[in-house]
Design a protein around this motif. Structure first.
Motif, mmCIF file in Angstrom:
data_model
loop_
_atom_site.group_PDB
_atom_site.id
_atom_site.type_symbol
_atom_site.label_atom_id
_atom_site.label_comp_id
_atom_site.label_asym_id
_atom_site.label_seq_id
_atom_site.Cartn_x
_atom_site.Cartn_y
_atom_site.Cartn_z
ATOM 1 N N CYS A 42 -11.713 38.563 0.635
ATOM 2 C CA CYS A 42 -10.410 38.256 1.203
ATOM 3 C C CYS A 42 -10.846 37.263 2.396
ATOM 4 O O CYS A 42 -11.685 37.422 3.301
ATOM 5 C CB CYS A 42 -9.890 39.598 1.806
ATOM 6 S SG CYS A 42 -8.341 39.221 2.534
ATOM 7 N N VAL A 43 -10.201 36.306 2.347
ATOM 8 C CA VAL A 43 -10.569 35.092 3.307
ATOM 9 C C VAL A 43 -8.957 34.620 4.029
ATOM 10 O O VAL A 43 -8.103 34.441 3.381
ATOM 11 C CB VAL A 43 -10.931 33.865 2.771
ATOM 12 C CG1 VAL A 43 -11.124 32.689 3.827
ATOM 13 C CG2 VAL A 43 -12.343 34.290 2.263
ATOM 14 N N LEU A 44 -8.944 34.743 5.250
ATOM 15 C CA LEU A 44 -7.683 34.298 6.103
ATOM 16 C C LEU A 44 -8.133 33.111 6.646
ATOM 17 O O LEU A 44 -9.123 32.729 7.475
ATOM 18 C CB LEU A 44 -7.478 35.483 7.028
ATOM 19 C CG LEU A 44 -6.969 36.894 6.719
ATOM 20 C CD1 LEU A 44 -6.764 37.750 7.799
ATOM 21 C CD2 LEU A 44 -6.042 37.088 5.509
ATOM 22 N N VAL A 45 -7.105 32.155 6.553
ATOM 23 C CA VAL A 45 -7.057 31.085 7.420
ATOM 24 C C VAL A 45 -5.991 31.428 8.705
ATOM 25 O O VAL A 45 -4.778 31.558 8.137
ATOM 26 C CB VAL A 45 -6.737 29.799 6.857
ATOM 27 C CG1 VAL A 45 -6.531 28.606 7.471
ATOM 28 C CG2 VAL A 45 -7.454 29.900 5.441
ATOM 29 N N THR A 46 -6.467 31.102 10.039
ATOM 30 C CA THR A 46 -5.475 31.259 11.132
ATOM 31 C C THR A 46 -5.144 30.132 11.719
ATOM 32 O O THR A 46 -6.139 29.137 11.603
ATOM 33 C CB THR A 46 -6.231 32.346 12.000
ATOM 34 O OG1 THR A 46 -7.323 31.770 12.493
ATOM 35 C CG2 THR A 46 -6.351 33.715 11.402
ATOM 36 N N ASN A 47 -4.356 30.104 12.572
ATOM 37 C CA ASN A 47 -3.835 28.917 13.559
ATOM 38 C C ASN A 47 -5.081 28.856 14.799
ATOM 39 O O ASN A 47 -5.573 30.004 15.106
ATOM 40 C CB ASN A 47 -2.739 29.070 14.235
ATOM 41 C CG ASN A 47 -1.320 28.456 13.194
ATOM 42 O OD1 ASN A 47 -1.659 27.468 12.920
ATOM 43 N ND2 ASN A 47 -0.392 29.253 13.448
ATOM 44 N N GLN A 91 -13.237 24.902 13.164
ATOM 45 C CA GLN A 91 -12.445 25.202 14.474
ATOM 46 C C GLN A 91 -12.409 26.669 14.678
ATOM 47 O O GLN A 91 -11.809 27.379 15.439
ATOM 48 C CB GLN A 91 -11.068 24.835 13.926
ATOM 49 C CG GLN A 91 -10.920 23.437 13.905
ATOM 50 C CD GLN A 91 -9.524 23.252 13.514
ATOM 51 O OE1 GLN A 91 -8.439 23.313 14.269
ATOM 52 N NE2 GLN A 91 -9.300 22.438 12.631
ATOM 53 N N GLY A 92 -13.260 27.501 13.841
ATOM 54 C CA GLY A 92 -13.085 29.093 14.048
ATOM 55 C C GLY A 92 -11.853 29.778 13.475
ATOM 56 O O GLY A 92 -11.637 30.811 14.092
ATOM 57 N N CYS A 93 -11.336 29.164 12.456
ATOM 58 C CA CYS A 93 -10.222 29.602 11.962
ATOM 59 C C CYS A 93 -10.147 30.489 10.838
ATOM 60 O O CYS A 93 -9.238 30.221 10.003
ATOM 61 C CB CYS A 93 -9.008 28.525 11.846
ATOM 62 S SG CYS A 93 -8.751 27.825 13.558
ATOM 63 N N ILE A 94 -11.365 30.803 10.286
ATOM 64 C CA ILE A 94 -11.422 31.647 9.083
ATOM 65 C C ILE A 94 -11.982 32.874 9.264
ATOM 66 O O ILE A 94 -12.934 33.058 10.201
ATOM 67 C CB ILE A 94 -12.533 30.959 8.146
ATOM 68 C CG1 ILE A 94 -12.235 29.466 7.931
ATOM 69 C CG2 ILE A 94 -13.110 31.594 7.011
ATOM 70 C CD1 ILE A 94 -10.923 29.365 6.811
#
Length: 154
Positions: A113-118, A32-35
């Protein structure tokens, strides 16, 4: 004292359940491209739109890197200030397997560091994410603000 030590017999089962949920979150967020990966990229994303970040993962296999620990401290402070759940992840090799491990040009990704976004289209309703968020909340109740999850080898 870790969350495992305070939670008794079910702790190893719960940790395994949470690590599987985390793998599911990452696997479903990736297409989903949320990383967002990388310390620098994560800092930019956090600064630009912290309300869009649903989870922050800090991963290292090298606790000796002082510069990285300083970055982690700053990111943790920002996430705490903005009510973003944080997890410390061990086993960077497994994290690389889940996320693909290399950029399109063939160079390795910075997975510290890995972010998960909406997703931009709508709020993400993911039961695995709910499980991970509940684990983070329960850990905070035990004064463990950055719980550690071990991603088991497959």
């Amino acid at each position: 004292m870790t969350f495992e030590e305070t939670n008794g017999d079910n702790s190893s089962e719960r940790m395994e359940s949470v690590s599987k949920a985390l793998e599911e979150v990452l696997s479903s967020a990736l297409p989903q491209g949320c990383i967002t990966v990388g310390v620098y990229e994560a800092a930019k994303a956090l600064n630009a739109d912290p309300d869009n970040v649903v989870l922050c993962l800090l991963a290292t296999d090298d606790e000796e890197d002082v510069a990285l620990q300083i970055h982690f401290t700053l990111i943790q402070a920002f996430c705490c200030e903005n009510d973003i759940n944080i997890l410390r992840v061990s086993n960077m090799r497994r994290l690389a397997e889940i996320l693909g491990g290399v950029k399109p040009g063939g160079e390795p990704m910075d997975l510290h560091c890995v972010l998960v976004t909406n997703p931009q289209s709508s709020l993400w309703k993911n039961p695995a994410l709910s499980k991970v968020n509940r684990f983070c909340r329960d850990s905070r109740c035990l004064d463990q603000w950055v719980p550690v999850i071990n991603l088991p080898d497959r």
